[in-house]
Design an enzyme around this catalytic site. Structure first.
Site, PDB file in Angstrom:
ATOM      1  N   GLU A  18       0.850  -1.279   0.159  1.00 47.53           N
ATOM      2  CA  GLU A  18       0.124   0.057  -0.054  1.00 47.53           C
ATOM      3  C   GLU A  18       0.906   1.162  -0.197  1.00 47.53           C
ATOM      4  O   GLU A  18       0.622   2.366   0.767  1.00 47.53           O
ATOM      5  CB  GLU A  18      -0.961   0.006   1.211  1.00 47.53           C
ATOM      6  CG  GLU A  18      -1.909  -1.101   1.154  1.00 47.53           C
ATOM      7  CD  GLU A  18      -3.023  -1.093   2.421  1.00 47.53           C
ATOM      8  OE1 GLU A  18      -4.275  -1.443   2.097  1.00 47.53           O
ATOM      9  OE2 GLU A  18      -2.614  -0.638   3.394  1.00 47.53           O
TER      10      GLU A  18
ATOM     11  N   ASP B  29      -8.823  -8.396   4.072  1.00 48.93           N
ATOM     12  CA  ASP B  29      -8.417  -7.502   5.157  1.00 48.93           C
ATOM     13  C   ASP B  29      -9.333  -7.207   6.243  1.00 48.93           C
ATOM     14  O   ASP B  29     -10.165  -6.504   6.199  1.00 48.93           O
ATOM     15  CB  ASP B  29      -8.154  -6.232   4.414  1.00 48.93           C
ATOM     16  CG  ASP B  29      -7.473  -5.040   5.102  1.00 48.93           C
ATOM     17  OD1 ASP B  29      -7.305  -5.226   6.339  1.00 48.93           O
ATOM     18  OD2 ASP B  29      -7.778  -3.857   4.803  1.00 48.93           O
TER      19      ASP B  29
ATOM     20  N   GLU C  62     -12.691  -1.392  12.279  1.00 48.10           N
ATOM     21  CA  GLU C  62     -12.334  -0.657  10.840  1.00 48.10           C
ATOM     22  C   GLU C  62     -13.805  -1.087   9.934  1.00 48.10           C
ATOM     23  O   GLU C  62     -14.114  -0.294   9.431  1.00 48.10           O
ATOM     24  CB  GLU C  62     -11.095  -1.079  10.273  1.00 48.10           C
ATOM     25  CG  GLU C  62     -11.097  -0.337   8.980  1.00 48.10           C
ATOM     26  CD  GLU C  62      -9.554  -0.739   8.416  1.00 48.10           C
ATOM     27  OE1 GLU C  62      -8.835  -1.420   8.898  1.00 48.10           O
ATOM     28  OE2 GLU C  62      -9.443  -0.440   7.089  1.00 48.10           O
TER      29      GLU C  62
END
Lengths: 730, 730
Positions: free
Chosen positions: B310, B383, B411
């Site tokens: 990333e 993820d 998240e």
């Protein structure tokens, strides 16, 4: 003999323990309500305040009653009973309208004098018994009287023959938050924004109530909850619903809700392609928004507007004046009783002297603002510096309602790291005589509305507390919040008396603690001036964050965002010539102020370099040269911090360990930073003066080059600033 | 009869009050130590734990003693005496090395079994008196035993004939923080970073100690305090001094300090123009930095590295492999005993299926990593989604030390707004059999190091607590932290038993409260799956913030950052074909796992669309079509939340009002959001399936267009994200 049953004794002792447990992290601010420890004094108070009588019912009276239950419960170490039976030592609170008991006391004349927000506290015979009375014309006045009485007990004052008539001298007593909607707080150093937008309106954090209590205890009657660099979304329906939930919490404490608005909202909402205040569509847009706001918050206070300032949109973008802009908004609020606080913090990049900006911009508009517009003027002409002369707008807008803006959050005073009680700064400005209408036209009196017969006037304080457990980061920032509120109520109070009240309520009534801490506090602002910018120097900060020193800073986005712009130091001397040979900003003051400030012989030395460019060898009143005096002040600043450290360290054991250790650690940081300020400035100015640092003084700890490197590499605690994560290394 | 003197009674009652006062804001997590209210039970415990004997002196033993004083003081409602005299009911804690009393008990065999971190708790005759003993081989084991005993009392367990032998099954039990140095926390929803960099090292906030206690109580033995997207400044001298101060606070609790590092540090510090791991200058740079770190923190744990992931720099930038990169760092830490946690969260933009990324990248490197490198693998292949199959790397790296990374911070689970106990998620993954070495090769067993004889293995949890008073924002996020820690100690525990422990310690031992709350918790993760992405759908989130739904998202910075990439819905069906006719990611699993997942008939239905692209009319086990089942699941998710609300609301009065009201308000938000998720997804998928929503179900509340608008305009609570202030309006 006074006897306690066993259950009472247990309850009583428990309150003590519970209170102590709660108190150690600073969360309760000055509303700690610690039990009176002197047994005779405790007994006296228990007899004088044996129980509470509240006639009438209203949310505000409920708030007053709850505060008395918590406050007297803690202070007097026992639960407080409230009913409507008068006994010996009853405390009776209310208004003539809602309390027959109060109505029967014939306090009409006294009450007439204290107005809608004031109160009378007096001993009286009620139903033939001696009682203490808090009377007011409104429930709001009763609440203020309640906090006043609690303060008297908290500071161990004698209630015998008590007689108090009190009314606020200043009408709008408002706190300003610079909170962004993403909960980062601009110039805030106490955590994230208090307002939990993500869980409003569903969840009303109990902290919102404590926030309201803290402010109400000072007489604050309004709050602007969002940043003047305003996110337009605050006016959207989804946010108004959240704002309304907060307003509901604040209302019983007499705190009105205001919002900062973005002037370009009609465009930014995508509804119009203009925000021209003279465009009927724009006016209609704002009228509809105002109507919508009042449908959510019927007693909404109004708007705070930063327009045409530091990149914010405003009427100039459409060729209109500040008056055009403010009046259009004011007209939309008028039907609902709202006002516009219009900020005068405007300084165009092309002006010769930033000092002159606001005055030059606004004095031509005097008399052109609507009655429900109040011009909100920062205390000084630049920007919340540790010392500024008063803004010349105070005294120059006879036909424009005006209010003062102070900054409590320590943008220029070391964030949450340095101890800097600002009471002396506030009173210094408030007590200065503008001579606008002859002697006695002090700034404070102008804010009362009395010098010019303003229909509205006020005082705003930028407080920026956050989610830190103690609200303000440094425990002593609380004291400036406290001082602001007390002075907004009565600007004739002394900073020292206020400091003592605060210490007693926040820490302890132990004189062995009070006296040295009062000395620390009273010295602290001047120490901050001395190690940063003595003798009228100003704004020598590193760019952007305003924490550390950068007197060498000569490049920035704008000339008036550099340090060299302000100090104008060169081989020939130092200081900004604002006399007739320079920018002549001094002419913005009335005589004799302009004459004193403009005269090198008469200007107060602590404002010398604000107004004069002076040779390094200029002789000061002390007999020293300017250079020697300047260096001496920088060194004195560091020594003052060292003295503060010694004084504080000697207090170990007198208060809780947590707050003691916290302040002790912060004073260490302050000493480190003060040395950095001193050395950076002295060494930098030495490159221009070419003069020696007197041999008697300790050597600078590092080289100028080292300090210049620190500007880039030293960690600055600035969570609000996204750029802070990309600073250079080492 | 058991008698209390009056002072004891007062003290006792006061502890009760003080504890209650403290407890209401969630600050104390599960270490609340509320007094036992059943008088017989209290009496039993008081007799069984009459006083404490600690022989030996060490910081860790002092921590254990302090915890017993606080814990038993609260639970048993009286102050705890500690001295070295054995009495009836003494609690004796220590190791054979530092305690002659313990050494005399002949526990050698039992102690040999529990290893360096384990403990034995047992009833024993000490100096001929009945005593309870906590024995261990190290002080650290004693501390863990102390927390274990306190937990037994907190949950009201019987201590009669108590005999416990406990050792952690997993070696590295580490929490990860994604804290930036500006104190914003990436994917953190509980306030600012706990680490007050601006006042470290001078000020050690007492909260740091409580943080260490919270973790130590679970057996956590390491913490990585900064974001894996790492600011290189963390390795600068000024930060190491601050980090060392934190390490000093954590050390007595057995919590090692680790740091996330930026792979390009040698370049970013300006020292070198390369960070090539095979360059001797680079190696020397890192060696010098490692030596420097250990000069500050002698027991420093090591680095966590997110490299070539990333946008983060890594060895690929220099044409080197992950092994090259990790080994170079490992070699510099080796002399000091440190390790490298090397993250396997790598997925190149050009791969066909993000699922395959980590496996394809790392399996060729198996066996090429140093012994002190541990590969840190997220639990699933994508993820931290609400449901993922286990990552195929578990079972495919027989010669590479491996650890698991779970995400506790929500998240993908509704931030701090939704209730989602993740115990069932953790155990689901841990208990899954990889069949890597035949049946019984569960993920959990791999993490014990037993399947492949790893020399090091572990479990990491991304916790992201912040300055919110209750640490985690939503009070129930605490429960996932708790479950993570308990499972890292013993992954064979059940999520339900852990939930019950947590409820008892965090709220109350009242069964009328425990049972419904346990139901809420056990249902909550599946509810979150159902209203977001049932039947193996995944990652339908709005881009960037990951809060609300955007199943229509088909444009983003990368294809695998869109929603359509994951669901692949079209007129013909829905789901990602990862069988041999598609990306064949399923082949990354061992048989029979690959066969089951790859077989449309055998794949568990809750993973169906992870592995198969299926027609809308596919018949499910229920007899319904896929479309009907999918819609049903979305509706079921909302109903589950509504049931949770009803269950919670019925508990009013059983716990403190503050936490009750907070959770109640959050459940309202969760219901609102769940409906938005349900309607957005069902209406969007309907545009492709063309099939009706069964008439028996309530109509969607708004149109698809409305929900698409919300994606842009609805406020998202995301303080960490600078862009959050520039979202569109209304």
């Amino acid at each position: 003999m006074f006897k306690l049953s066993l259950p009472s004794l247990i309850l009583l002792t428990c309150i003590l323990v519970a209170q102590t447990a709660f108190a150690e992290d600073g969360y309760e601010m000055w509303l700690r309500y610690q039990p009176i420890t002197d047994s005779q004094q405790l007994k006296n108070y228990q007899q004088q305040l044996s129980h509470v009588v509240v006639e009438g019912e209203s949310p505000v009276l409920s708030a007053a009653r709850a505060e008395l239950e918590a406050g007297l419960g803690g202070l007097l170490n026992r639960s407080v009973t409230t009913d409507n039976k008068i006994k010996k030592g009853s405390l009776v609170i209310g208004t003539p309208a809602n309390s027959p008991l109060i109505a029967g006391l014939k306090l009409d004349e006294r009450l007439a004098q204290v107005g809608p927000e004031g109160f009378v506290i007096t001993q009286a015979k009620v139903n033939k018994r001696n009682a203490l009375v808090i009377a007011a014309n409104t429930d709001q006045g009763v609440l203020y009287g309640t906090y006043h009485l609690l303060r008297l007990v908290q500071t161990h004052q004698d209630l015998t023959n008590l007689s108090v008539d009190s009314a606020p001298r200043i009408q709008y007593r408002v706190v300003n938050h610079w909170d962004n909607l993403n909960r980062l707080v601009e110039r805030g150093y106490g955590g994230l924004s208090l307002w939990e937008w993500g869980s409003l309106p569903e969840h009303k954090n109990p902290r919102y109530t404590d926030y309201a209590r803290i402010n109400a205890s000072l007489g604050i009657n309004g709050t602007v909850i969002n940043n003047v660099n305003a996110d337009p979304r605050i006016l959207s329906d989804q946010f108004l619903e959240k704002v309304a939930a907060l307003a509901d919490v604040f209302r019983p404490y007499g705190i009105k809700m205001y919002l900062s608005i973005n002037y370009d909202s009609p465009r930014l909402f995508g509804d119009l392609d203009t925000a021209d205040p003279l465009d009927p569509q724009v006016q209609a847009w704002w009228q509809a928004r105002a109507d919508k706001i009042y449908s959510y918050i019927p007693d909404f206070g109004g708007y705070l507007v930063k327009a045409d300032s530091e990149g914010q949109p405003g009427p100039h973008g459409y060729g209109r004046t500040h008056a055009d802009g403010a009046n259009m908004l004011a007209d939309t609020l008028k039907p609902h009783g709202g006002v516009v606080f219009w900020r005068a913090f405007v300084y165009n990049p092309d002006i010769q002297d930033r000092f002159r900006g606001a005055y030059d911009e606004f004095t031509p508009l005097d008399g052109k603002f609507r009655e429900n517009v109040i011009l909100q003027v920062k205390n000084g002409p630049i920007d919340f510096q540790p010392r500024e002369p008063f803004s010349p707008l105070f005294g120059s807008m006879p036909n424009t309602n005006t209010m003062m803006e102070f900054q409590i959050t320590q943008e220029y005073f070391g964030f949450d790291k340095h101890l800097a009680y600002q009471g002396p700064l506030f009173t210094e400005n408030l007590n200065t005589d503008t001579h606008a209408k002859g002697p006695g036209s002090t700034v404070g009196k102008i804010l009362e509305g009395k010098v010019f017969n303003y229909s509205r006037a006020g005082m705003a304080g930028v407080i920026n507390p956050g989610t830190d457990r103690n609200w303000t980061g440094h425990p002593f920032v609380q004291s400036s919040w406290y001082a602001f509120g007390r002075l907004a109520w009565d600007h004739t109070l002394s900073a020292e008396d206020i400091a003592e009240e605060w210490i007693r309520m926040t820490f302890t009534n132990n004189p062995a603690f009070i006296e040295p801490v009062k000395e620390i506090m009273m010295e602290s602002r001047e120490a901050g001036v001395n190690y940063r910018n003595p003798l009228g120097l100003t704004h020598l900060y590193a760019q952007g964050h305003h924490y550390g020193p950068a007197p060498w800073l000569d490049q920035s986005g704008r000339a008036d965002w550099t340090a060299t712009y302000y100090h104008r130091a060169s081989k020939d001397g130092i200081g900004f010539d604002r006399t007739s040979t320079g920018s002549n900003a001094v002419a913005q003051y009335h005589p004799p102020v302009r004459d004193v400030y403009g005269d090198l012989k008469r200007v107060p030395e602590d404002l010398l370099l604000w107004f004069h460019h002076v040779p390094w060898t200029h002789q000061m009143k002390s007999g020293k040269t300017l250079w020697e005096e300047l260096v001496g002040k920088y060194y004195e600043g560091v020594e003052q911090v060292r003295t503060m450290q010694k004084q504080w360290d000697a207090l170990e054991g007198m208060i809780d360990e947590a707050r003691f250790e916290h302040v002790k650690a912060l004073l260490k940081i302050q000493e480190r930073d003060a040395i950095r300020w001193r050395d950076s400035c002295v060494l930098y100015f030495q490159t221009l003066s070419g003069l020696p640092i007197p041999a008697a003084l300790e050597k600078p700890q590092q080289s100028l080059e080292h300090y210049k490197t620190l500007e880039r590499t030293h960690y600055v605690p600035e969570p609000w600033h996204p750029a802070s994560s990309s600073r250079a290394l080492r």
